[in-house]
Design an enzyme around this catalytic site. Structure first.
Site: not given
Ligand code: AMP
Length: 485
Positions: A2, A30, A102-103, A256, A362-363
């Site tokens: 988030c 998000g 966030n978490g 990412y 790609d990552d």
């Protein structure tokens, strides 16, 4: 994952426009829901499901007046999320406090049963932030001071650190000022900045430095692991070190999640990705394979693909055109929906593939849906050879700290050799970064000795409280929610 932002402006100012601009800058963290709670005499909220620009219209901005506000964009970790779970959360009583995070709280279910069960408190949402907010507010209330000071806030943070396990960066405001704290291991990012104006100083806390950039704030610094910040009525920022665990920021943010123009713990995400790409050139050389071009999977892989190509003396070409208006595949409810969306999202340019040996970069490779599809398209476009490169190592373990990944059994790399993975993807070969090189790359660009949370690659969870039982519970939840097979 988030994203959040919390702003404390001088009295009489309005911070809503900075908050909205900041939220749009971290929309990538998000896209499922967004919310703002502002304070002017009372708390005023607007929250909803969807993108920031869909949730907030002019009439809401008119109403969300005030010199303090907290904003949040949500990315649900399990299931699709409900509107009752949209952050920020706030309490008017017993203390006025707004909070966003966030978490992921790893002992959420246990706290619900014990701490809240024993107090006969029923939580109103399925969002783990609610437990952080109540534990924090409970500690503040017990101190019963007329106006909050740093000692009160520290008591709240201490109680949260004692009771709440997992990874969480938290920001918010009370009626008196702004607070923020970062979990004892500092797994999630949290940065502090300020803007001097003729009307006074505006202070901001956010998930990524890019929020501060776009809203015109200068970076002061990242919060350290286990550190708290309080800016009260005297408007002087005060920091205290509350937790004492080793700092282990999430390395997947560099791979990412974060925007390339962000700095996390002093490290440029762009530089870190360039370094990862350089090391991928070395990895590819070691295989003895030969290619004609490197083609990134848009968006995050672009930076690393360029340096990988430079290292190999090859062109880096845009072979896939991304339709940015198609939704995120990762948060689709099941594999079928994800695959259909990937097809609509990335369309190839034939000339970049026809007759060529290409390295698609790609990552990361999680379930293998994106990579399998990219390989299939490349072959359909006439590629002579298709090599798939991931600038992060094989993902093998679920993240319990807030990044939605997959359960153990969904990871394509689980119990497979590189040759078997290549076969699964339909590729001629697959080339992964090593864990050591990935870490080295981030460190090289920071010139620091940072150590990271690499749980998703190695299965060692820094908080030390993750059991096989918890991993099993998550797997069951996801199967029940239909989000995995
Ligand atoms: P998959 O298709 O399942 O192998 O997922 C890999 C793709 O999803 C890559 O293109 C990544 O850029 C992207 N990705 C990796 N991790 C995440 C995540 N936690 N949330 C959303 N997308 C992700």
């Amino acid at each position: 994952m988030c994203g959040f932002i919390s702003i404390f402006g001088p009295p009489g100012s309005d911070v809503i426009h900075d908050v909205i601009n900041g939220l749009v800058a971290i929309q990538h963290r998000g896209q499922d829901a967004a919310g703002v709670v502002a304070f002017k005499d009372k708390f005023q909220a607007k929250k909803g499901l969807g993108l920031v620009r869909e949730v907030f219209q002019d009439k809401h901005l008119q109403r969300l007046k005030g010199h303090m506000a907290v904003g949040h964009v949500r990315y649900p970790t399990v299931g699709l999320g409900e509107d009752t779970d949209v952050q920020p959360f706030w309490l008017d009583y017993p203390v006025g406090v707004v909070m966003a995070h966030n978490g992921n709280v790893t002992n959420f279910h246990e706290l619900k049963r014990t701490y809240f069960g024993e107090r006969k408190i029923t939580l109103g949402s399925n969002c783990d932030l609610e437990v952080v907010l109540y534990v924090f507010a409970d500690a503040l209330m017990r101190r019963k001071t007329a106006s909050l000071n740093i000692d009160d806030v520290e008591a709240g943070v201490k109680e949260v650190f004692e009771k709440v396990k997992g990874a969480y960066s938290v920001c918010g405001v009370t009626q008196e000022g702004l607070y923020a704290f970062r979990d004892p291991f500092g797994i999630k990012p949290c940065i502090f900045g300020k803007k001097e104006t003729p009307d006074g100083t505006f202070y901001a806390v956010a998930s990524e430095s890019v929020v501060l950039d776009v809203a015109g704030y200068e970076i002061v610094r990242d919060l350290a692991a286990g550190e708290m910040l309080w800016i009260g009525a005297d408007r002087v920022p005060q920091f205290r070190q509350v937790g004492k665990a080793p700092h282990r920021p999430c390395i997947f943010e560099y791979v990412y999640f974060a925007r390339p123009d962000t700095f996390l713990d002093g490290v440029s995400v762009h530089e870190a990705r360039m370094e990862m790409g350089r090391r991928m050139a070395t990895r590819f050389k070691e295989t003895g394979l030969k290619a004609d071009a490197v083609i990134p999977v848009p968006e995050s892989a672009r930076t690393a693909a360029q340096t990988m190509a430079e290292g190999l003396g090859l062109p880096c070409r845009e072979g896939f055109v991304k339709n940015r208006y198609v939704g995120r595949t990762f948060i689709m409810p099941n594999d079928k929906a994800r695959q259909a969306t990937i097809r609509a999202k990335l369309n190839p340019i034939r000339a970049e593939f026809e007759g060529k040996a290409v390295i698609i970069m790609d990552d990361s490779i999680v379930r293998g849906n994106t990579s399998r599809h990219m390989v299939k398209i490349a072959r359909a476009m006439g590629a002579a050879k298709v090599y798939f490169a991931s600038y992060s190592p094989p993902l093998l373990y679920p993240c319990l700290y807030g990044i939605d990944m997959a359960t153990k059994r969904e990871f394509i790399a689980r119990d497979r050799t590189d040759e078997e993975i290549a076969k699964e993807l339909g590729a001629d070969a697959v080339v992964y970064q090593t864990v050591e090189q990935m870490e080295e790359a981030v460190r090289a660009s920071s010139k620091t000795d940072l150590k990271f949370c690499k749980a998703c690659f190695e299965g060692t969870y820094p908080t030390g409280d993750i059991t096989e039982e918890m991993l099993g519970d998550i797997e069951q939840d996801r199967v029940a929610a239909g989000s995995c097979k």
